[in-house]
Design a protein around this motif. Structure first.
Motif, PDB file in Angstrom:
ATOM      1  N   LYS A 107       9.388  12.811 -27.083  1.00 41.74           N
ATOM      2  CA  LYS A 107       9.675  13.484 -26.003  1.00 41.74           C
ATOM      3  C   LYS A 107       8.932  14.795 -26.287  1.00 41.74           C
ATOM      4  O   LYS A 107       9.022  15.461 -25.235  1.00 41.74           O
ATOM      5  N   GLY A 108       7.879  14.991 -27.278  1.00 43.33           N
ATOM      6  CA  GLY A 108       7.183  16.025 -27.129  1.00 43.33           C
ATOM      7  C   GLY A 108       5.950  15.780 -26.270  1.00 43.33           C
ATOM      8  O   GLY A 108       5.608  16.758 -25.545  1.00 43.33           O
ATOM      9  N   PHE A 109       5.567  14.447 -25.794  1.00 42.00           N
ATOM     10  CA  PHE A 109       4.575  14.203 -24.661  1.00 42.00           C
ATOM     11  C   PHE A 109       5.386  14.317 -23.345  1.00 42.00           C
ATOM     12  O   PHE A 109       4.747  14.459 -22.372  1.00 42.00           O
ATOM     13  N   PRO A 118       5.037  23.167 -15.037  1.00 41.07           N
ATOM     14  CA  PRO A 118       4.208  24.288 -14.888  1.00 41.07           C
ATOM     15  C   PRO A 118       2.942  24.029 -15.722  1.00 41.07           C
ATOM     16  O   PRO A 118       2.891  23.775 -16.716  1.00 41.07           O
ATOM     17  N   GLU A 119       1.806  23.951 -14.882  1.00 40.04           N
ATOM     18  CA  GLU A 119       0.500  23.541 -15.605  1.00 40.04           C
ATOM     19  C   GLU A 119       0.066  24.525 -16.677  1.00 40.04           C
ATOM     20  O   GLU A 119      -0.431  24.202 -17.721  1.00 40.04           O
ATOM     21  N   ASP A 120       0.746  25.906 -16.404  1.00 35.13           N
ATOM     22  CA  ASP A 120       0.312  26.909 -17.479  1.00 35.13           C
ATOM     23  C   ASP A 120       1.070  26.790 -18.985  1.00 35.13           C
ATOM     24  O   ASP A 120       0.795  27.237 -19.699  1.00 35.13           O
ATOM     25  N   TYR A 121       2.153  25.816 -18.932  1.00 34.81           N
ATOM     26  CA  TYR A 121       2.945  25.633 -19.793  1.00 34.81           C
ATOM     27  C   TYR A 121       2.309  24.438 -20.868  1.00 34.81           C
ATOM     28  O   TYR A 121       2.587  24.383 -22.020  1.00 34.81           O
ATOM     29  N   LYS A 122       1.464  23.566 -20.163  1.00 33.97           N
ATOM     30  CA  LYS A 122       0.919  22.408 -20.733  1.00 33.97           C
ATOM     31  C   LYS A 122       0.242  22.607 -21.906  1.00 33.97           C
ATOM     32  O   LYS A 122       0.160  21.675 -23.080  1.00 33.97           O
ATOM     33  N   PRO A 123      -0.669  23.439 -21.912  1.00 33.79           N
ATOM     34  CA  PRO A 123      -1.443  23.783 -23.399  1.00 33.79           C
ATOM     35  C   PRO A 123      -0.771  24.090 -24.549  1.00 33.79           C
ATOM     36  O   PRO A 123      -0.758  23.471 -25.450  1.00 33.79           O
ATOM     37  N   GLN A 124       0.523  24.642 -24.267  1.00 35.61           N
ATOM     38  CA  GLN A 124       1.486  24.847 -25.481  1.00 35.61           C
ATOM     39  C   GLN A 124       2.069  23.602 -25.999  1.00 35.61           C
ATOM     40  O   GLN A 124       2.045  23.443 -27.009  1.00 35.61           O
ATOM     41  N   ARG A 126       0.657  20.537 -25.390  1.00 32.31           N
ATOM     42  CA  ARG A 126      -0.331  19.726 -26.012  1.00 32.31           C
ATOM     43  C   ARG A 126      -0.441  20.239 -27.600  1.00 32.31           C
ATOM     44  O   ARG A 126      -0.746  19.517 -28.580  1.00 32.31           O
ATOM     45  N   GLN A 127      -0.530  21.672 -27.678  1.00 36.39           N
ATOM     46  CA  GLN A 127      -0.813  22.143 -29.142  1.00 36.39           C
ATOM     47  C   GLN A 127       0.252  21.626 -29.873  1.00 36.39           C
ATOM     48  O   GLN A 127      -0.001  21.373 -31.297  1.00 36.39           O
ATOM     49  N   GLN A 128       1.591  21.527 -29.567  1.00 34.79           N
ATOM     50  CA  GLN A 128       2.523  21.231 -30.282  1.00 34.79           C
ATOM     51  C   GLN A 128       2.618  19.764 -30.850  1.00 34.79           C
ATOM     52  O   GLN A 128       2.671  19.392 -32.034  1.00 34.79           O
ATOM     53  N   VAL A 129       2.088  19.216 -30.099  1.00 33.00           N
ATOM     54  CA  VAL A 129       2.076  17.258 -29.927  1.00 33.00           C
ATOM     55  C   VAL A 129       0.746  17.365 -31.317  1.00 33.00           C
ATOM     56  O   VAL A 129       1.110  16.554 -32.125  1.00 33.00           O
ATOM     57  N   LEU A 130      -0.382  17.886 -30.856  1.00 31.27           N
ATOM     58  CA  LEU A 130      -1.326  17.925 -31.745  1.00 31.27           C
ATOM     59  C   LEU A 130      -0.946  18.480 -33.483  1.00 31.27           C
ATOM     60  O   LEU A 130      -1.425  17.813 -34.138  1.00 31.27           O
ATOM     61  N   ALA A 165      -2.132   9.966 -25.177  1.00 33.96           N
ATOM     62  CA  ALA A 165      -2.828  11.027 -25.406  1.00 33.96           C
ATOM     63  C   ALA A 165      -4.049  11.096 -24.232  1.00 33.96           C
ATOM     64  O   ALA A 165      -4.477  12.074 -23.712  1.00 33.96           O
ATOM     65  N   GLN A 166      -4.800   9.960 -24.015  1.00 33.86           N
ATOM     66  CA  GLN A 166      -5.958   9.966 -23.326  1.00 33.86           C
ATOM     67  C   GLN A 166      -5.371  10.033 -21.713  1.00 33.86           C
ATOM     68  O   GLN A 166      -6.315  10.519 -21.123  1.00 33.86           O
ATOM     69  N   PHE A 167      -4.065   9.951 -21.656  1.00 36.72           N
ATOM     70  CA  PHE A 167      -3.579  10.260 -20.172  1.00 36.72           C
ATOM     71  C   PHE A 167      -3.229  11.616 -19.817  1.00 36.72           C
ATOM     72  O   PHE A 167      -2.943  11.901 -18.658  1.00 36.72           O
ATOM     73  N   VAL A 168      -3.065  12.698 -20.752  1.00 31.23           N
ATOM     74  CA  VAL A 168      -2.622  13.755 -20.582  1.00 31.23           C
ATOM     75  C   VAL A 168      -3.482  14.901 -21.319  1.00 31.23           C
ATOM     76  O   VAL A 168      -3.013  15.936 -21.370  1.00 31.23           O
ATOM     77  N   GLY A 169      -4.862  14.600 -21.293  1.00 33.30           N
ATOM     78  CA  GLY A 169      -5.791  15.576 -21.552  1.00 33.30           C
ATOM     79  C   GLY A 169      -5.581  15.992 -23.282  1.00 33.30           C
ATOM     80  O   GLY A 169      -5.878  17.141 -23.641  1.00 33.30           O
ATOM     81  N   LEU A 170      -5.046  15.145 -24.031  1.00 33.08           N
ATOM     82  CA  LEU A 170      -5.103  15.595 -25.435  1.00 33.08           C
ATOM     83  C   LEU A 170      -6.238  14.788 -26.270  1.00 33.08           C
ATOM     84  O   LEU A 170      -5.931  13.591 -26.385  1.00 33.08           O
ATOM     85  N   ASP A 171      -6.984  15.741 -26.853  1.00 32.68           N
ATOM     86  CA  ASP A 171      -8.131  14.872 -27.564  1.00 32.68           C
ATOM     87  C   ASP A 171      -7.649  14.704 -28.928  1.00 32.68           C
ATOM     88  O   ASP A 171      -7.471  15.603 -29.725  1.00 32.68           O
ATOM     89  N   ILE A 172      -7.638  13.414 -29.537  1.00 31.89           N
ATOM     90  CA  ILE A 172      -7.192  13.201 -30.586  1.00 31.89           C
ATOM     91  C   ILE A 172      -8.379  12.725 -31.544  1.00 31.89           C
ATOM     92  O   ILE A 172      -8.097  12.047 -32.588  1.00 31.89           O
ATOM     93  N   SER A 173      -9.617  12.801 -31.094  1.00 29.51           N
ATOM     94  CA  SER A 173     -10.504  12.132 -31.547  1.00 29.51           C
ATOM     95  C   SER A 173     -11.075  12.588 -32.983  1.00 29.51           C
ATOM     96  O   SER A 173     -11.650  11.972 -33.775  1.00 29.51           O
TER      97      SER A 173
END
Ligand SMILES: N[C@@H](CCC(=O)N[C@@H](CS)C(=O)NCC(=O)O)C(=O)O
Length: 202
Positions: A107-109, A118-124, A126-130, A165-173
């Motif tokens: 549900k985090g994803f 909203p696009e400007d909410y997405k970085p937040q 991603r940060q939480q899931v990371l 992660a790969q589909f939502v711009g989340l870098d887990i490398s």
């Protein structure tokens, strides 16, 4: 039994478990986009919740919610040790993982997949899931699987959601243990079979 799934969605987790358990089943595509089966049947008429996974047993009984479905499936093939025995502390630890994956990761994803987020909410988001995945990475360490030496249903679920992660711009490398873990899980014949059945790999 029948499993209603949508390719690559959270239903991949029970789909993997069906293959790991060696249980006879029919996998039926119920697109999360159209909420229709391939023959045009309205999926809401089958599952009023409209989401996957959804399990229908041969006697018509039904089960929804991924964490419950995978435990039911594991208990149908106890010899495969896909879940520790009921009543043991290890079983509750497995349930702790399943709940964590469902609520903190799955549900985090979710907002990252919704077109109206909203696009400007997405970085937040991603940060939480990371942040949560960084903790999982530490917990995993050099262990082959989440619960230790034995592959369990929690691994099917974690593999499924980390694949998003790969589909939502989340870098887990940078999460090296998770990266190695995902390769280990992907190499399992049952995982390959489920992914092939969903058309995710050839
Ligand atoms: N609470 C459910 C959530 C399942 C869920 O989020 N399914 C998503 C795919 S990962 C879905 O079917 N979304 C389409 C919809 O909600 O209509 C569970 O844990 O099984």
């Amino acid at each position: 039994m029948k499993l209603y799934y949508s390719p690559g969605a959270c239903s991949l987790s029970p789909h993997i478990v069906l293959h790991e358990a060696g249980l006879q089943h029919e996998a039926i595509l119920a697109s999360t986009k159209t909420h229709q089966l391939q023959d045009g049947t309205d999926y809401y008429a089958i599952n009023p919740l409209g989401y996957v996974p959804f399990l229908v047993l041969d006697n018509g009984d039904t089960l929804h919610e991924g964490p419950a479905i995978v435990q039911y499936l594991a208990d149908q093939a106890p010899e495969k040790s896909l879940a520790p025995a009921n009543g043991t502390l290890a079983r509750y630890q497995l349930q702790s993982w399943l709940n964590f994956i469902a609520t903190e990761l799955h549900k985090g994803f979710a907002p990252l997949f919704k077109p109206d987020t909203p696009e400007d909410y997405k970085p937040q988001v991603r940060q939480q899931v990371l942040k949560r995945l960084t903790w999982v990475n530490q917990e995993l360490g050099e262990k082959p699987f989440l619960m230790g030496a034995q592959f369990t249903v929690a691994d099917a679920y974690l593999f499924t959601v980390t694949g998003w992660a790969q589909f939502v711009g989340l870098d887990i490398s940078g999460l090296d243990h998770i990266v190695a873990y995902r390769e280990r899980i992907l190499a399992r014949p049952a995982v390959q079979a489920a992914m092939k059945a969903e058309g995710l790999i050839k």
